[in-house]
Write a protein that holds these residues in place. Structure first.
Motif, short mmCIF file in Angstrom:
data_model
loop_
_atom_site.label_atom_id
_atom_site.label_comp_id
_atom_site.label_asym_id
_atom_site.label_seq_id
_atom_site.Cartn_x
_atom_site.Cartn_y
_atom_site.Cartn_z
N ARG A 151 57.68 34.10 -35.94
CA ARG A 151 56.75 35.03 -35.31
C ARG A 151 57.49 35.96 -34.33
O ARG A 151 57.31 37.16 -34.33
CB ARG A 151 55.66 34.24 -34.56
CG ARG A 151 54.57 35.15 -33.95
CD ARG A 151 53.56 34.35 -33.16
NE ARG A 151 54.13 33.54 -32.09
CZ ARG A 151 54.50 34.03 -30.91
NH1 ARG A 151 54.35 35.30 -30.65
NH2 ARG A 151 55.03 33.22 -29.99
N ARG A 152 58.37 35.34 -33.55
CA ARG A 152 59.09 36.14 -32.57
C ARG A 152 60.06 37.13 -33.23
O ARG A 152 60.18 38.26 -32.81
CB ARG A 152 59.85 35.21 -31.61
CG ARG A 152 58.88 34.27 -30.90
CD ARG A 152 59.39 33.88 -29.56
NE ARG A 152 59.46 35.03 -28.67
CZ ARG A 152 60.16 35.04 -27.54
NH1 ARG A 152 60.84 33.98 -27.19
NH2 ARG A 152 60.18 36.09 -26.78
N GLN B 42 59.69 38.49 -36.05
CA GLN B 42 58.88 39.62 -36.55
C GLN B 42 58.56 40.61 -35.44
O GLN B 42 58.68 41.82 -35.61
CB GLN B 42 57.56 39.10 -37.11
CG GLN B 42 57.63 38.85 -38.59
CD GLN B 42 56.29 38.40 -39.13
OE1 GLN B 42 55.29 38.42 -38.42
NE2 GLN B 42 56.30 37.96 -40.37
N GLU B 43 58.19 40.06 -34.28
CA GLU B 43 57.86 40.94 -33.14
C GLU B 43 59.06 41.80 -32.74
O GLU B 43 58.94 42.99 -32.53
CB GLU B 43 57.46 40.09 -31.93
CG GLU B 43 56.04 39.61 -31.95
CD GLU B 43 55.77 38.61 -30.81
OE1 GLU B 43 54.74 37.95 -30.88
OE2 GLU B 43 56.62 38.49 -29.88
N TRP B 44 60.21 41.13 -32.66
CA TRP B 44 61.40 41.87 -32.22
C TRP B 44 61.73 43.00 -33.19
O TRP B 44 61.95 44.13 -32.79
CB TRP B 44 62.61 40.93 -32.08
CG TRP B 44 62.44 39.90 -31.00
CD1 TRP B 44 61.69 40.04 -29.87
CD2 TRP B 44 63.01 38.60 -30.97
NE1 TRP B 44 61.77 38.89 -29.12
CE2 TRP B 44 62.58 37.99 -29.77
CE3 TRP B 44 63.85 37.88 -31.83
CZ2 TRP B 44 62.97 36.69 -29.41
CZ3 TRP B 44 64.24 36.60 -31.47
CH2 TRP B 44 63.80 36.00 -30.27
N HIS C 30 59.88 44.41 -35.24
CA HIS C 30 58.84 45.42 -35.19
C HIS C 30 59.09 46.38 -34.01
O HIS C 30 59.05 47.61 -34.16
CB HIS C 30 57.47 44.74 -35.06
CG HIS C 30 56.35 45.73 -34.92
ND1 HIS C 30 55.87 46.15 -33.69
CD2 HIS C 30 55.64 46.38 -35.85
CE1 HIS C 30 54.91 47.04 -33.89
NE2 HIS C 30 54.75 47.20 -35.20
N ASP C 31 59.39 45.82 -32.84
CA ASP C 31 59.66 46.65 -31.65
C ASP C 31 60.86 47.57 -31.88
O ASP C 31 60.83 48.75 -31.57
CB ASP C 31 60.00 45.77 -30.43
CG ASP C 31 58.75 45.14 -29.86
OD1 ASP C 31 57.64 45.45 -30.36
OD2 ASP C 31 58.88 44.31 -28.93
N ASP D 78 57.42 29.21 -34.38
CA ASP D 78 57.51 30.15 -33.28
C ASP D 78 58.59 31.21 -33.55
O ASP D 78 58.42 32.39 -33.29
CB ASP D 78 57.85 29.37 -32.01
CG ASP D 78 57.71 30.26 -30.79
OD1 ASP D 78 58.57 30.16 -29.92
OD2 ASP D 78 56.77 31.09 -30.75
#
Ligand SMILES: [Fe+2]
Lengths: 278, 283
Positions: free
Chosen positions: A252-253, A255-257, A259-260, A249
């Motif tokens: 993945r998170r 990466q999201e952060w 990316h944002d 988890d």
């Protein structure tokens, strides 16, 4: 104007030593014009820059705070934009001006100053993928945009400020449209917005395409950004913020952060130090 | 003196001050305006919306920089950081000349954000002129200094305001931004004849003229820039044009700012006087 000069003499006596009177005004009166214009100008500037703090304290208390603050920290910048620069410091030094809302007032002052920075502070070139491809996370250090402020706060001042601004916009609209309204204008103006309850929030105050925004963050990404801002490597920043997180988890998170943050342009390359000349 | 070395040999016509409430109108409607004057300090920032707007304005219009915080007359030397920021802006706007006020406003690094009157002494004139020269050499652009409106006079003064202005600009070899409204306001506050002022400044140094509105109080007049230009000021403007010739003119309107159209129309009234002046000039 104060009746006594710094050395105890009467201000009127001091003024008449260097200012000529005329047939309508004494030396003191003429100096007083400048005194009044000065205070009007600087107080008006804080009034505009701190609508949230004003709403928390009420006009009178805000006026007393602003006057005391400017007496201790007069402007040292060519631009009024920087007038509130030391307000946070002043509130920590002299919290009695905002009793019993010391913490709330401090949160709001920090939040409103962050907006001044977000408006016109410098922007560094945002990070491009090429900038980091060759650097392992353990060595990679990034910096944050100068216009971005990260605030850990004890009150939901973001929602409160939105409510304040909405009330001010409503009053302006009413004044412009002159429509019949069941609530008298003066009453509406005085209508207090309920102060926010204690609530820990993590805010990023920034701009995007030259518009001002504030964005709530979760504790973990907030901690990572703070660590990056302090110069820690990407690996260090992520490790300490995600301690205890389940492996799958987490990545993945993360990466999201990242990316944002890249999409918002918050991340920048560290300045190259001591680059060889020639 | 329409075009001279103090306004970089330009003939810009009638301009208005660029102000936030008009941004949208100007950017969307692109009205025809001879030129805009910007307050330099509002754009001496490192990023964000102000510079974005400025760049869009610069694509369409001629812009001249007008400063409010250089304080040529302060006893402190000019602030190096301030000058560096100003120079960056000068490069951005390509301003043909730059103006600021004949005043002081800071002491020991503390700022009043006001245009404070000077004691009209030779010592002050010398120091002020040195500051103007230093600024011009650093910024590499002609400088015009503006006479301010004032509410106080000093016992220490050794000459009239117009003699002081002349002394400073001759020593600095710089231009004058002649604010006729300021002359009027000060003449009422200090009981002097504004025409004597107009007649006795070096006319060949006038690179730009300011006009504006003021507010009358019982015992003094305040330079509020929140009204149309008043009749005595228009009369003085006409007289100034007779003395100096057709000169780049700017209307200042800084408070209770009405619509763009209203401000621009008020400024364009100046054209009547300019045309009259041109008619009387022998061919
Ligand atoms: Fe002016």
């Amino acid at each position: 104007m104060q009746p006594r000069w710094l050395d105890g003499r009467l201000t009127s006596a001091v003024a008449s030593e260097f200012i000529k009177p005329n047939d309508r005004l004494s030396s003191f009166d003429r100096l007083e014009i400048y005194n009044r214009v000065y205070w009007f100008r600087v107080l008006d500037c804080l009034y505009d820059d701190y609508p949230g703090l004003r709403a928390i304290l009420g006009e009178r208390k805000f006026g007393r705070l602003a006057t005391a603050y400017l007496a201790k920290y007069p402007s040292t910048s060519f631009t009024l934009r920087n007038l509130g620069r030391h307000l946070e410091k002043f509130l920590r030094e002299e919290p009695h001006w905002v009793t019993p809302n010391e913490e709330l007032a401090l949160d709001m002052a920090r939040f409103e100053w962050a907006q001044v920075l977000a408006f016109d502070e410098a922007a560094a070139p945002p990070l491009r993928p090429d900038d980091v491809l060759d650097t392992p996370a353990a060595k990679l250090r990034l910096r944050l945009q100068p216009y971005l402020s990260l605030l850990e706060l004890n009150y939901a001042v973001d929602k409160f400020l939105l409510a304040v601004k909405k009330r001010e916009a409503d009053i302006l609209r009413d004044e412009a449209s002159n429509t019949f309204d069941s609530m008298p204008r003066a009453k509406k103006r005085k209508r207090r917005i309920r102060l926010p309850k204690r609530e820990r929030i993590y805010l990023a105050v920034h701009r995007h395409q030259n518009m001002l925004y504030y964005k709530r963050l979760e504790p973990a990404p907030f901690a990572i950004l703070c660590s990056l801002g302090k110069g820690r490597s990407v690996e260090q920043a992520c490790e300490s913020a995600l301690r205890g997180c389940k492996e799958k988890d987490c990545s993945r998170r993360l990466q999201e952060w990242f990316h944002d943050w890249s999409a918002l342009g918050w991340l920048c390359r560290m300045r190259q130090r001591g680059r060889a000349a020639g | 003196m329409p075009a001279n070395r103090f306004n970089n040999f330009t003939e810009l016509g009638i301009g208005i001050g660029l102000r936030v409430p008009h941004y949208r109108h100007i950017l969307e409607k692109k009205p025809v305006v001879d030129w805009f004057e910007i307050i330099s300090e509002n754009f001496m920032v490192d990023g964000g919306r102000p510079l974005e707007v400025l760049d869009q304005i610069l694509e369409q219009y001629r812009v001249v920089q007008h400063g409010v915080a250089m304080y040529f007359g302060s006893a402190d030397r000019l602030n190096r950081e301030h000058l560096k920021k100003l120079k960056r802006l000068v490069r951005r706007t390509n301003t043909p000349w730059l103006s600021d006020h004949l005043c002081w406003g800071s002491v020991d690094g503390r700022y009043t954000h006001d245009l404070l009157p000077m004691p009209y002494t030779f010592t002050a004139a010398k120091a002020t002129a040195a500051n103007i020269r230093a600024a011009r050499d650093f910024l590499e652009v002609p400088i015009c200094v503006e006479n301010v409106s004032s509410y106080a006079e000093f016992h220490a003064s050794e000459m009239t305001e117009w003699e002081f202005l002349s002394e400073v600009v001759e020593r600095a070899d710089c231009g004058i931004l002649l604010d006729v409204n300021n002359i009027y306001v000060s003449s009422q506050n200090h009981n002097f004849d504004p025409y004597e002022y107009l007649n006795n400044v070096p006319h060949h140094r006038v690179g730009q003229i300011h006009i504006a509105g003021h507010s009358k109080f019982e015992k003094y007049i305040l330079d509020t820039h929140d009204h149309p230009v008043r009749d005595p000021v228009w009369k003085m403007y006409a007289h100034a044009l007779e003395l100096v010739g057709k000169t780049a003119t700017l209307l200042e309107w800084d408070d209770r700012i009405p619509s763009f159209g209203e401000v621009h129309n008020e400024a364009l009234k100046a054209n009547q006087f300019v045309e009259k002046e041109l008619e009387t000039v022998p061919a």
